[in-house]
Motif scaffolding. Structure first.
Motif, PDB file in Angstrom:
ATOM      1  N   THR A 102       0.822  -1.213   0.000  1.00 14.02           N
ATOM      2  CA  THR A 102       0.000   0.000   0.000  1.00 14.02           C
ATOM      3  C   THR A 102       0.857   1.264   0.000  1.00 14.02           C
ATOM      4  O   THR A 102       0.398   2.313  -0.436  1.00 14.02           O
ATOM      5  CB  THR A 102      -0.958   0.024   1.207  1.00 14.02           C
ATOM      6  N   LEU A 103       2.086   1.170   0.469  1.00 11.34           N
ATOM      7  CA  LEU A 103       3.000   2.320   0.442  1.00 11.34           C
ATOM      8  C   LEU A 103       3.778   2.407  -0.866  1.00 11.34           C
ATOM      9  O   LEU A 103       4.584   3.306  -1.051  1.00 11.34           O
ATOM     10  CB  LEU A 103       3.985   2.266   1.616  1.00 11.34           C
ATOM     11  N   GLY A 104       3.572   1.450  -1.766  1.00 11.76           N
ATOM     12  CA  GLY A 104       4.228   1.487  -3.067  1.00 11.76           C
ATOM     13  C   GLY A 104       5.513   0.699  -3.176  1.00 11.76           C
ATOM     14  O   GLY A 104       6.152   0.702  -4.221  1.00 11.76           O
ATOM     15  N   PHE A 105       5.901  -0.005  -2.117  1.00 13.31           N
ATOM     16  CA  PHE A 105       7.102  -0.820  -2.179  1.00 13.31           C
ATOM     17  C   PHE A 105       6.840  -2.052  -3.038  1.00 13.31           C
ATOM     18  O   PHE A 105       5.749  -2.617  -3.000  1.00 13.31           O
ATOM     19  CB  PHE A 105       7.566  -1.245  -0.785  1.00 13.31           C
ATOM     20  N   VAL A 106       7.847  -2.460  -3.808  1.00  9.60           N
ATOM     21  CA  VAL A 106       7.681  -3.585  -4.723  1.00  9.60           C
ATOM     22  C   VAL A 106       8.600  -4.734  -4.314  1.00  9.60           C
ATOM     23  O   VAL A 106       9.782  -4.529  -4.053  1.00  9.60           O
ATOM     24  CB  VAL A 106       7.984  -3.163  -6.176  1.00  9.60           C
ATOM     25  N   ASP A 107       8.009  -5.935  -4.263  1.00  7.59           N
ATOM     26  CA  ASP A 107       8.763  -7.162  -4.027  1.00  7.59           C
ATOM     27  C   ASP A 107       8.670  -8.016  -5.281  1.00  7.59           C
ATOM     28  O   ASP A 107       7.671  -7.969  -5.999  1.00  7.59           O
ATOM     29  CB  ASP A 107       8.189  -7.956  -2.852  1.00  7.59           C
ATOM     30  N   ASP A 108       9.708  -8.786  -5.543  1.00  3.40           N
ATOM     31  CA  ASP A 108       9.740  -9.692  -6.688  1.00  3.40           C
ATOM     32  C   ASP A 108       9.657 -11.126  -6.207  1.00  3.40           C
ATOM     33  O   ASP A 108      10.349 -11.514  -5.264  1.00  3.40           O
ATOM     34  CB  ASP A 108      11.051  -9.515  -7.472  1.00  3.40           C
ATOM     35  N   ALA A 109       8.820 -11.904  -6.872  1.00  2.00           N
ATOM     36  CA  ALA A 109       8.749 -13.348  -6.617  1.00  2.00           C
ATOM     37  C   ALA A 109       9.029 -14.054  -7.931  1.00  2.00           C
ATOM     38  O   ALA A 109       8.433 -13.716  -8.958  1.00  2.00           O
ATOM     39  CB  ALA A 109       7.384 -13.741  -6.073  1.00  2.00           C
ATOM     40  N   THR A 110       9.939 -14.988  -7.897  1.00  2.00           N
ATOM     41  CA  THR A 110      10.284 -15.744  -9.097  1.00  2.00           C
ATOM     42  C   THR A 110      10.108 -17.230  -8.810  1.00  2.00           C
ATOM     43  O   THR A 110      10.310 -17.693  -7.684  1.00  2.00           O
ATOM     44  CB  THR A 110      11.735 -15.451  -9.549  1.00  2.00           C
ATOM     45  N   PHE A 111       9.728 -17.942  -9.841  1.00  2.00           N
ATOM     46  CA  PHE A 111       9.436 -19.365  -9.735  1.00  2.00           C
ATOM     47  C   PHE A 111      10.062 -20.084 -10.918  1.00  2.00           C
ATOM     48  O   PHE A 111      10.011 -19.580 -12.041  1.00  2.00           O
ATOM     49  CB  PHE A 111       7.919 -19.604  -9.768  1.00  2.00           C
ATOM     50  N   VAL A 112      10.643 -21.254 -10.663  1.00  2.00           N
ATOM     51  CA  VAL A 112      11.170 -22.098 -11.727  1.00  2.00           C
ATOM     52  C   VAL A 112      10.551 -23.484 -11.565  1.00  2.00           C
ATOM     53  O   VAL A 112      10.724 -24.139 -10.525  1.00  2.00           O
ATOM     54  CB  VAL A 112      12.713 -22.199 -11.706  1.00  2.00           C
ATOM     55  N   VAL A 113       9.809 -23.914 -12.568  1.00  2.00           N
ATOM     56  CA  VAL A 113       9.198 -25.240 -12.557  1.00  2.00           C
ATOM     57  C   VAL A 113      10.290 -26.264 -12.857  1.00  2.00           C
ATOM     58  O   VAL A 113      10.994 -26.159 -13.862  1.00  2.00           O
ATOM     59  CB  VAL A 113       8.062 -25.335 -13.607  1.00  2.00           C
ATOM     60  N   GLN A 114      10.433 -27.226 -11.960  1.00  2.00           N
ATOM     61  CA  GLN A 114      11.427 -28.298 -12.113  1.00  2.00           C
ATOM     62  C   GLN A 114      10.647 -29.592 -12.389  1.00  2.00           C
ATOM     63  O   GLN A 114      10.307 -30.338 -11.468  1.00  2.00           O
ATOM     64  CB  GLN A 114      12.276 -28.439 -10.843  1.00  2.00           C
ATOM     65  N   PRO A 115      10.320 -29.874 -13.673  1.00  2.00           N
ATOM     66  CA  PRO A 115       9.407 -30.977 -13.999  1.00  2.00           C
ATOM     67  C   PRO A 115       9.898 -32.355 -13.557  1.00  2.00           C
ATOM     68  O   PRO A 115       9.092 -33.194 -13.145  1.00  2.00           O
ATOM     69  CB  PRO A 115       9.262 -30.905 -15.515  1.00  2.00           C
ATOM     70  N   HIS A 116      11.180 -32.605 -13.593  1.00  2.00           N
ATOM     71  CA  HIS A 116      11.696 -33.936 -13.240  1.00  2.00           C
ATOM     72  C   HIS A 116      11.686 -34.173 -11.731  1.00  2.00           C
ATOM     73  O   HIS A 116      11.609 -35.311 -11.286  1.00  2.00           O
ATOM     74  CB  HIS A 116      13.096 -34.137 -13.807  1.00  2.00           C
ATOM     75  N   ASP A 117      11.767 -33.087 -10.963  1.00  2.00           N
ATOM     76  CA  ASP A 117      11.752 -33.197  -9.500  1.00  2.00           C
ATOM     77  C   ASP A 117      10.351 -33.012  -8.918  1.00  2.00           C
ATOM     78  O   ASP A 117      10.167 -33.149  -7.715  1.00  2.00           O
ATOM     79  CB  ASP A 117      12.690 -32.160  -8.884  1.00  2.00           C
ATOM     80  N   HIS A 118       9.382 -32.644  -9.753  1.00  2.00           N
ATOM     81  CA  HIS A 118       8.002 -32.383  -9.325  1.00  2.00           C
ATOM     82  C   HIS A 118       7.936 -31.315  -8.241  1.00  2.00           C
ATOM     83  O   HIS A 118       7.199 -31.456  -7.253  1.00  2.00           O
ATOM     84  CB  HIS A 118       7.299 -33.663  -8.888  1.00  2.00           C
ATOM     85  N   LYS A 123      11.552 -17.986  -5.087  1.00  2.00           N
ATOM     86  CA  LYS A 123      12.367 -16.970  -4.427  1.00  2.00           C
ATOM     87  C   LYS A 123      11.531 -15.710  -4.357  1.00  2.00           C
ATOM     88  O   LYS A 123      10.913 -15.306  -5.345  1.00  2.00           O
ATOM     89  CB  LYS A 123      13.654 -16.697  -5.209  1.00  2.00           C
ATOM     90  N   SER A 124      11.468 -15.093  -3.179  1.00  2.00           N
ATOM     91  CA  SER A 124      10.722 -13.849  -2.999  1.00  2.00           C
ATOM     92  C   SER A 124      11.597 -12.878  -2.227  1.00  2.00           C
ATOM     93  O   SER A 124      12.160 -13.234  -1.189  1.00  2.00           O
ATOM     94  CB  SER A 124       9.415 -14.122  -2.249  1.00  2.00           C
ATOM     95  N   SER A 125      11.720 -11.662  -2.754  1.00  2.00           N
ATOM     96  CA  SER A 125      12.650 -10.707  -2.172  1.00  2.00           C
ATOM     97  C   SER A 125      12.161  -9.273  -2.349  1.00  2.00           C
ATOM     98  O   SER A 125      11.568  -8.933  -3.368  1.00  2.00           O
ATOM     99  CB  SER A 125      14.014 -10.857  -2.858  1.00  2.00           C
ATOM    100  N   SER A 126      12.441  -8.457  -1.348  1.00  2.00           N
ATOM    101  CA  SER A 126      12.161  -7.030  -1.443  1.00  2.00           C
ATOM    102  C   SER A 126      13.204  -6.375  -2.327  1.00  2.00           C
ATOM    103  O   SER A 126      14.368  -6.774  -2.329  1.00  2.00           O
ATOM    104  CB  SER A 126      12.215  -6.377  -0.054  1.00  2.00           C
ATOM    105  N   ARG A 127      12.785  -5.368  -3.076  1.00  2.00           N
ATOM    106  CA  ARG A 127      13.744  -4.659  -3.932  1.00  2.00           C
ATOM    107  C   ARG A 127      14.646  -3.731  -3.140  1.00  2.00           C
ATOM    108  O   ARG A 127      15.805  -3.542  -3.495  1.00  2.00           O
ATOM    109  CB  ARG A 127      13.005  -3.834  -4.986  1.00  2.00           C
TER     110      ARG A 127
END
Length: 154
Positions: A102-118, A123-127
């Motif tokens: 609500t204050l305008g701060f942005v966090d990034d969340a990234t995801f990598v699908v690992q199909p063989h490992d199911h 990763k989620s981090s504040s900028r």
């Protein structure tokens, strides 16, 4: 007199933090390879399923039993159901979402699908900033619940 000075100074600090939070740009690189995230910095505002398990940054990856595409779709639905999320990029294996406070701060969340490992690594981090008061960890756990609910409903 001190109260008279304190109010404007506090307002300037809050406004500056909000502007900086809005203006901060995303990290230039989220992954080192097709399977590996860049590591969390030493700041406690980052969680990752690829961090060392005994570190304060570690969080479990999202596990799935079905197909990788089904898991990817469930994750996207979980992200779209989150009020503050914007999916910035969604490829076959890589998803990047941003979360704006609500204050305008942005966090990034990234995801990598690992199909063989199911699993889906997360990763989620504040900028900006140092502490996030556990926001990224709580967000990941909330997304995990939404993801599981989507998988169960599929």
């Amino acid at each position: 007199m001190l109260r008279t000075i304190f109010k404007p100074v506090t307002a300037v600090i809050v406004l500056t933090a909000g502007v900086v939070g809005c203006a901060s740009s995303p990290p230039e690189q989220f992954t080192r390879s097709d399977n590996d995230f860049t590591p969390c910095s030493s700041a406690p505002h980052c969680v990752s399923s690829q961090a060392e398990k005994d570190s304060g940054h570690y969080v479990e990856p999202f596990a799935f039993a079905g197909t990788a595409d089904g898991a990817r779709q469930a994750l996207l639905k979980a992200l779209y159901s989150h009020d503050n999320a914007t999916v910035e990029q969604a490829d076959n294996r890589f998803i990047h979402a941003t979360f704006r406070s609500t204050l305008g701060f942005v966090d990034d969340a990234t995801f990598v699908v690992q199909p063989h490992d199911h699993i889906i690594d997360v990763k989620s981090s504040s900028r900006i900033g140092y502490y996030d008061f556990g926001v990224n960890r709580r967000r990941v756990e909330d997304l995990r619940k939404r993801f599981k609910a989507e998988l169960a409903g599929a």
